[in-house]
Design a protein around this motif. Structure first.
Motif, PDB file in Angstrom:
ATOM      1  N   GLN A 166       0.877  -0.912   0.218  1.00 24.33           N
ATOM      2  CA  GLN A 166       0.016   0.252   0.354  1.00 24.33           C
ATOM      3  C   GLN A 166       0.909   1.343   0.167  1.00 24.33           C
ATOM      4  N   ASN A 170       0.792   3.508  -3.511  1.00 25.12           N
ATOM      5  CA  ASN A 170       0.496   5.338  -2.600  1.00 25.12           C
ATOM      6  C   ASN A 170       2.307   6.141  -3.318  1.00 25.12           C
ATOM      7  N   HIS A 174       1.278   8.420  -6.633  1.00 23.31           N
ATOM      8  CA  HIS A 174       2.120  10.289  -6.445  1.00 23.31           C
ATOM      9  C   HIS A 174       2.687  10.184  -7.311  1.00 23.31           C
TER      10      HIS A 174
END
Length: 211
Positions: A166, A170, A174
């Protein structure tokens, strides 16, 4: 129950049909659950030994390819007729589509390989390339190659990084957003510069004629 517990339960009940049905929905612009997260979590489930790698990757590719194919056909069959009939209400003229097609013919095929990684673009690229009549052999060569790359990259994040998937997802998403913003900004600057250059050329041409 959170999203990923739901996906894991769906895998327990329906197996790899989760990928064959879920990923086409992501391409049709109904990202429930989101494609990136689904693929990464699938890799994580493979890391845990809950599902097998080969059928998981194969089902993911088939599901994503189905999504691209469906949206391409919809764009090909319905896109231009809808624009010709209702485009004026959406401020989209057929001439704009033709100009966009000219830009695509110049730069688009290679970009088609990476566009599936760009947030928000994956859900509309199939409709777009269908609407501008990109030949299916081009979709086969570049589009499905891009789909395969997208599936392998996000599946690998879950499989390689395991419990940290996770966090890594992320970070990757991004930076993909940052890259997309930079590319979009560069394209807009290039578009404006090209427009200004054409206007200057027209003015210079008029001055020359008057002389």
């Amino acid at each position: 129950m959170n999203l990923f517990e739901l996906v894991e339960r769906l895998f327990e009940q329906y197996g790899y049909l989760v990928l064959l049905i879920g990923l086409p929905l992501d391409f049709i612009a109904l990202p429930i659950p989101p494609g990136n997260s689904t693929l990464t979590y699938t890799g994580f489930l493979t890391y845990k030994g809950i599902i097998d790698m080969v059928p998981a990757v194969g089902s993911a590719f088939m599901g994503a390819a189905m999504g691209l194919t469906i949206t391409y056909i919809l764009g090909y069959k319905l896109g231009m007729p809808l624009i010709e009939r209702y485009g004026k209400w959406l401020f989209i003229k057929p001439s704009l589509v033709e100009k966009t097609q000219a830009y695509y013919n110049k730069y688009g095929n290679k970009l088609l390989i990476i566009c599936f990684f760009i947030p928000g673009v994956r859900q509309f690229i199939g409709y777009f390339i269908g609407m501008i009549r990109v030949p299916y052999r081009t979709v086969w060569l570049y589009g499905y190659t891009g789909v395969a790359a997208w599936v392998l990259v996000f599946f690998s994040i879950g499989f390689i990084f395991g419990e940290q998937w996770q966090y890594i997802l992320n970070v990757v998403e991004h930076y993909l957003k940052v890259i997309f913003i930079c590319l979009a900004s560069s394209f807009l600057v290039l578009l404006v510069w090209s427009r200004v250059k054409r206007e200057k050329a027209k003015k210079l041409s008029k001055v020359t004629r008057n002389e």
